[in-house]
Write a protein that holds these residues in place. Sequence first.
Motif, mmCIF file in Angstrom:
data_model
loop_
_atom_site.group_PDB
_atom_site.id
_atom_site.type_symbol
_atom_site.label_atom_id
_atom_site.label_comp_id
_atom_site.label_asym_id
_atom_site.label_seq_id
_atom_site.Cartn_x
_atom_site.Cartn_y
_atom_site.Cartn_z
ATOM 1 N N SER A 159 20.039 32.716 5.641
ATOM 2 C CA SER A 159 19.835 33.948 3.978
ATOM 3 C C SER A 159 18.886 33.220 3.267
ATOM 4 O O SER A 159 18.489 33.529 2.386
ATOM 5 C CB SER A 159 21.123 34.342 3.897
ATOM 6 O OG SER A 159 22.513 34.854 4.217
ATOM 7 N N ILE A 184 26.246 36.061 -1.464
ATOM 8 C CA ILE A 184 27.303 35.583 -0.813
ATOM 9 C C ILE A 184 27.988 35.119 -0.752
ATOM 10 O O ILE A 184 28.006 34.084 -1.618
ATOM 11 C CB ILE A 184 25.951 36.148 0.809
ATOM 12 C CG1 ILE A 184 25.111 34.331 0.482
ATOM 13 C CG2 ILE A 184 24.807 37.009 0.701
ATOM 14 C CD1 ILE A 184 24.341 34.390 1.468
ATOM 15 N N SER A 185 28.713 35.138 0.537
ATOM 16 C CA SER A 185 30.056 33.566 0.296
ATOM 17 C C SER A 185 29.828 32.948 1.067
ATOM 18 O O SER A 185 30.032 33.615 2.568
ATOM 19 C CB SER A 185 30.932 34.212 -0.137
ATOM 20 O OG SER A 185 31.439 34.942 0.228
ATOM 21 N N SER A 204 24.896 30.395 6.703
ATOM 22 C CA SER A 204 24.332 31.567 6.118
ATOM 23 C C SER A 204 23.458 30.930 5.118
ATOM 24 O O SER A 204 22.328 30.613 4.973
ATOM 25 C CB SER A 204 25.550 30.937 5.220
ATOM 26 O OG SER A 204 26.373 31.809 5.669
ATOM 27 N N LEU A 243 24.976 31.173 -2.532
ATOM 28 C CA LEU A 243 25.925 31.129 -2.017
ATOM 29 C C LEU A 243 26.431 30.878 -2.539
ATOM 30 O O LEU A 243 26.449 29.501 -2.599
ATOM 31 C CB LEU A 243 24.949 30.570 -0.433
ATOM 32 C CG LEU A 243 26.212 30.072 0.736
ATOM 33 C CD1 LEU A 243 27.178 31.313 0.809
ATOM 34 C CD2 LEU A 243 25.575 28.936 1.676
ATOM 35 N N ARG A 264 22.736 38.062 -6.597
ATOM 36 C CA ARG A 264 22.929 39.043 -5.595
ATOM 37 C C ARG A 264 23.839 37.316 -4.777
ATOM 38 O O ARG A 264 23.455 36.288 -4.713
ATOM 39 C CB ARG A 264 21.723 39.077 -4.941
ATOM 40 C CG ARG A 264 22.021 40.002 -3.478
ATOM 41 C CD ARG A 264 21.476 40.615 -2.398
ATOM 42 N NE ARG A 264 20.278 39.841 -2.372
ATOM 43 C CZ ARG A 264 19.893 39.122 -0.355
ATOM 44 N NH1 ARG A 264 21.031 39.779 -0.734
ATOM 45 N NH2 ARG A 264 19.113 38.297 -1.020
ATOM 46 N N SER A 324 31.594 34.753 -7.902
ATOM 47 C CA SER A 324 30.783 36.183 -7.794
ATOM 48 C C SER A 324 31.014 36.892 -8.732
ATOM 49 O O SER A 324 30.073 38.024 -9.400
ATOM 50 C CB SER A 324 31.569 36.739 -6.058
ATOM 51 O OG SER A 324 31.513 35.491 -5.139
#
Length: 233
Positions: free
Chosen positions: A49, A34-35, A45, A10, A32, A23
């Motif tokens: 996640s 996410i943000s 998040s 993240l 992988r 990223s």
Amino acid sequence: MDVNPSAPILVVDDDPKIVSLVSLYLEREGFRVISAGDGLAALASIEASAPKLVVLDVMLPELDGVAVMQRVREHSRVPVVMLSARGSTADRVYGISEGADDYLSKPFSPAELVVRIKAVLRRTEPATDRQHGVLTLSDLEIDLDRMEVTRDGRSLALTHAEFRLLSALAMAGGRVLSREALLDSLYGSALGDAMDRTVDVHVSRLREKLDDRAATPRYIATVRGAGYRATCP
């Protein structure tokens, strides 16, 4: 919370350009990503996640990065690498003492950030070449495989750094470990000039969680001018 190797990383920053750049570099390395763009979104998040690591900016809208980390540390040991335009030794030590696993000042090299992320993951993810078994320190049980410390059957909420510090002292068998040796076991050379103060802050926080008084130490004794040692090898 244990680290899930397949979980995303993240990236939390309110600057879309920084999020995109970080990223890009992480995805090139096979991660992988996410943000989130603010503190409240970051908390959501993390809850939804369960990322394996969080790259966390300090200056965030809604809720700043330190407040986010403090809330996260109430229930999780997810590794956190902090980013901040505040790069003084005092700022870095404060970020580490509040639970960050590493701290990188802005402007930063995204390639260096990736290297630091990989180093943090190596320290916090289960590894086949790490020492195994359970250590005892007075009434503490230190499980090296589960990276967990218990007392009277109850788990203590230690950060990864606090766990490594306590483990290093327990494994030393009563020998004195210098601040430099302890810092190396925690971060390698990642903190540079923060050094002694960082170790002292970690010891202080660890003593608080263990209810261990410096004047009458039960677990960790200060050896003036030399470092620290476990009181019960």
